[in-house]
Design an enzyme around this catalytic site. Structure first.
Site, PDB file in Angstrom:
ATOM      1  N   LYS A 197       0.818  -1.207   0.000  1.00 55.83           N
ATOM      2  CA  LYS A 197       0.000   0.000   0.000  1.00 55.83           C
ATOM      3  C   LYS A 197       0.863   1.274   0.000  1.00 55.83           C
ATOM      4  O   LYS A 197       2.084   1.197   0.138  1.00 55.83           O
ATOM      5  CB  LYS A 197      -0.929  -0.050   1.222  1.00 55.83           C
ATOM      6  CG  LYS A 197      -1.955  -1.184   1.168  1.00 55.83           C
ATOM      7  CD  LYS A 197      -2.896  -1.138   2.372  1.00 55.83           C
ATOM      8  CE  LYS A 197      -3.936  -2.238   2.340  1.00 55.83           C
ATOM      9  NZ  LYS A 197      -4.854  -2.162   3.503  1.00 55.83           N
TER      10      LYS A 197
ATOM     11  N   GLU B 295     -10.715 -10.265  -6.806  1.00 51.13           N
ATOM     12  CA  GLU B 295      -9.739  -9.159  -6.797  1.00 51.13           C
ATOM     13  C   GLU B 295      -8.719  -9.239  -7.938  1.00 51.13           C
ATOM     14  O   GLU B 295      -8.362  -8.202  -8.528  1.00 51.13           O
ATOM     15  CB  GLU B 295      -8.989  -9.157  -5.455  1.00 51.13           C
ATOM     16  CG  GLU B 295      -9.889  -8.774  -4.278  1.00 51.13           C
ATOM     17  CD  GLU B 295      -9.233  -9.016  -2.916  1.00 51.13           C
ATOM     18  OE1 GLU B 295      -8.048  -9.423  -2.866  1.00 51.13           O
ATOM     19  OE2 GLU B 295      -9.904  -8.784  -1.899  1.00 51.13           O
TER      20      GLU B 295
ATOM     21  N   HIS C 278      -2.064  -5.418   1.638  1.00 49.57           N
ATOM     22  CA  HIS C 278      -3.353  -6.105   1.478  1.00 49.57           C
ATOM     23  C   HIS C 278      -3.091  -7.520   0.996  1.00 49.57           C
ATOM     24  O   HIS C 278      -2.193  -7.743   0.187  1.00 49.57           O
ATOM     25  CB  HIS C 278      -4.214  -5.386   0.425  1.00 49.57           C
ATOM     26  CG  HIS C 278      -5.383  -6.228  -0.026  1.00 49.57           C
ATOM     27  ND1 HIS C 278      -6.557  -6.285   0.679  1.00 49.57           N
ATOM     28  CD2 HIS C 278      -5.534  -7.089  -1.076  1.00 49.57           C
ATOM     29  CE1 HIS C 278      -7.392  -7.134   0.075  1.00 49.57           C
ATOM     30  NE2 HIS C 278      -6.786  -7.629  -0.991  1.00 49.57           N
TER      31      HIS C 278
ATOM     32  N   ASN D  74      -1.698   0.086   7.200  1.00 50.43           N
ATOM     33  CA  ASN D  74      -1.252  -1.265   7.549  1.00 50.43           C
ATOM     34  C   ASN D  74      -0.433  -1.959   6.465  1.00 50.43           C
ATOM     35  O   ASN D  74      -0.349  -3.184   6.427  1.00 50.43           O
ATOM     36  CB  ASN D  74      -2.437  -2.119   7.997  1.00 50.43           C
ATOM     37  CG  ASN D  74      -3.466  -2.284   6.905  1.00 50.43           C
ATOM     38  OD1 ASN D  74      -3.329  -1.719   5.828  1.00 50.43           O
ATOM     39  ND2 ASN D  74      -4.479  -3.074   7.172  1.00 50.43           N
TER      40      ASN D  74
ATOM     41  N   TYR E 218     -12.885  -2.508  -2.816  1.00 45.82           N
ATOM     42  CA  TYR E 218     -13.373  -2.506  -1.435  1.00 45.82           C
ATOM     43  C   TYR E 218     -14.900  -2.470  -1.350  1.00 45.82           C
ATOM     44  O   TYR E 218     -15.452  -2.036  -0.333  1.00 45.82           O
ATOM     45  CB  TYR E 218     -12.765  -1.332  -0.670  1.00 45.82           C
ATOM     46  CG  TYR E 218     -11.316  -1.579  -0.261  1.00 45.82           C
ATOM     47  CD1 TYR E 218     -10.958  -2.695   0.508  1.00 45.82           C
ATOM     48  CD2 TYR E 218     -10.295  -0.697  -0.622  1.00 45.82           C
ATOM     49  CE1 TYR E 218      -9.648  -2.932   0.891  1.00 45.82           C
ATOM     50  CE2 TYR E 218      -8.966  -0.928  -0.230  1.00 45.82           C
ATOM     51  CZ  TYR E 218      -8.667  -2.044   0.521  1.00 45.82           C
ATOM     52  OH  TYR E 218      -7.362  -2.272   0.902  1.00 45.82           O
TER      53      TYR E 218
HETATM   54  P1  DAT Z   1      -7.449  -7.045   6.321  1.00 44.06           P
HETATM   55  O1  DAT Z   1      -6.668  -6.004   5.562  1.00 44.06           O
HETATM   56  O2  DAT Z   1      -6.655  -7.581   7.476  1.00 44.06           O
HETATM   57  O3  DAT Z   1      -8.019  -8.110   5.434  1.00 44.06           O
HETATM   58  P2  DAT Z   1     -10.182  -6.032   6.457  1.00 44.06           P
HETATM   59  O4  DAT Z   1     -10.418  -6.746   5.159  1.00 44.06           O
HETATM   60  O5  DAT Z   1     -11.104  -6.312   7.585  1.00 44.06           O
HETATM   61  O6  DAT Z   1      -8.684  -6.277   6.981  1.00 44.06           O
HETATM   62  O7  DAT Z   1     -10.221  -4.471   6.189  1.00 44.06           O
HETATM   63  C1  DAT Z   1      -9.731  -3.949   4.985  1.00 44.06           C
HETATM   64  C2  DAT Z   1      -8.972  -2.702   5.266  1.00 44.06           C
HETATM   65  O8  DAT Z   1      -9.840  -1.730   5.844  1.00 44.06           O
HETATM   66  C3  DAT Z   1      -7.862  -2.898   6.292  1.00 44.06           C
HETATM   67  O9  DAT Z   1      -6.663  -3.339   5.677  1.00 44.06           O
HETATM   68  C4  DAT Z   1      -7.763  -1.531   6.891  1.00 44.06           C
HETATM   69  C5  DAT Z   1      -9.177  -1.010   6.862  1.00 44.06           C
HETATM   70  N1  DAT Z   1      -9.880  -1.213   8.140  1.00 44.06           N
HETATM   71  C6  DAT Z   1     -10.426  -2.372   8.584  1.00 44.06           C
HETATM   72  N2  DAT Z   1     -10.994  -2.228   9.780  1.00 44.06           N
HETATM   73  C7  DAT Z   1     -10.812  -0.929  10.110  1.00 44.06           C
HETATM   74  C8  DAT Z   1     -11.153  -0.135  11.223  1.00 44.06           C
HETATM   75  N3  DAT Z   1     -11.832  -0.639  12.257  1.00 44.06           N
HETATM   76  N4  DAT Z   1     -10.769   1.170  11.236  1.00 44.06           N
HETATM   77  C9  DAT Z   1     -10.095   1.694  10.182  1.00 44.06           C
HETATM   78  N5  DAT Z   1      -9.737   1.008   9.096  1.00 44.06           N
HETATM   79  C10 DAT Z   1     -10.089  -0.281   9.049  1.00 44.06           C
HETATM   80 MG    MG Z   2      -9.413  -7.981   3.865  1.00 43.23          MG
END
Ligand code: DAT
Ligand code: MG
Length: 152
Positions: free
Chosen positions: A9, A126, A115, A112, A49
């Site tokens: 990212k 995706e 992805h 973070n 997303y």
């Molecule tokens: P991951 O990236 O571990 O698969 P996810 O699919 O639940 O996590 O979420 C996608 C992205 O959205 C994640 O990389 C960062 C953001 N995100 C997820 N939960 C969040 C939160 N509670 N607050 C802010 N950003 C969040």
């Molecule tokens: Mg995810």
């Protein structure tokens, strides 16, 4: 063979962690099937997303992923989705275990670094957003026997 979509990212690119992060995947023996350095448009981010639309962090997430260039990869190996998720660690660095990518390289609660598709269904959705079937390169690594084999 299972495939996954990995995105380094904007924070990974800006913090010049591309090499360090790809090294983790390479050291694990995961095979690179495709790679592109690009900027994700708002339209593409919305498609990627779509499952998060309506969540409180959705707009922030779109701003983040479109805020600078990213490196997009397809990795291929048996079990690659689970393995790459384990290598990445928990969603945010502040919770992720040391030894994982997110645990070792960051402590942010919003950025973070990486992805990775979370299921075969997600990967199937995706990967075609970023690569055509022609762009996925099929080849053998010289040491596949040692990387993926079992004693017979
Ligand atoms: P991951 O990236 O571990 O698969 P996810 O699919 O639940 O996590 O979420 C996608 C992205 O959205 C994640 O990389 C960062 C953001 N995100 C997820 N939960 C969040 C939160 N509670 N607050 C802010 N950003 C969040
Ligand atoms: Mg995810």
């Amino acid at each position: 063979m299972e495939r996954t979509l990995i995105i380094l990212k904007p924070d990974a690119v800006q913090r010049q962690l591309i090499g360090s992060i790809i090294t983790r995947f390479e050291q694990k023996g995961l095979k690179i099937a495709a790679c592109r350095f690009m900027r994700i448009s708002r339209e593409l981010a919305e498609r990627h997303y779509a499952v998060h639309k309506g969540k409180p962090f959705y707009e922030r997430l779109l701003r983040y992923i479109t805020s600078g260039p990213v490196l997009v990869l397809v990795l291929q190996a048996a079990g690659v989705i689970a393995m790459s998720r384990k290598l990445m660690g928990a969603t945010f660095g502040c919770d992720a275990e040391p030894g994982t990518i997110r645990g070792d390289f960051g402590g942010s609660k919003g950025f973070n670094l990486v992805h990775g598709s979370d299921s075969v269904e997600s990967a199937d959705y995706e990967i075609p957003l970023y690569f055509t079937e022609n762009e996925l390169v099929n080849y053998e690594l010289a040491n596949e026997h040692w990387l993926y084999g079992e004693e017979e």
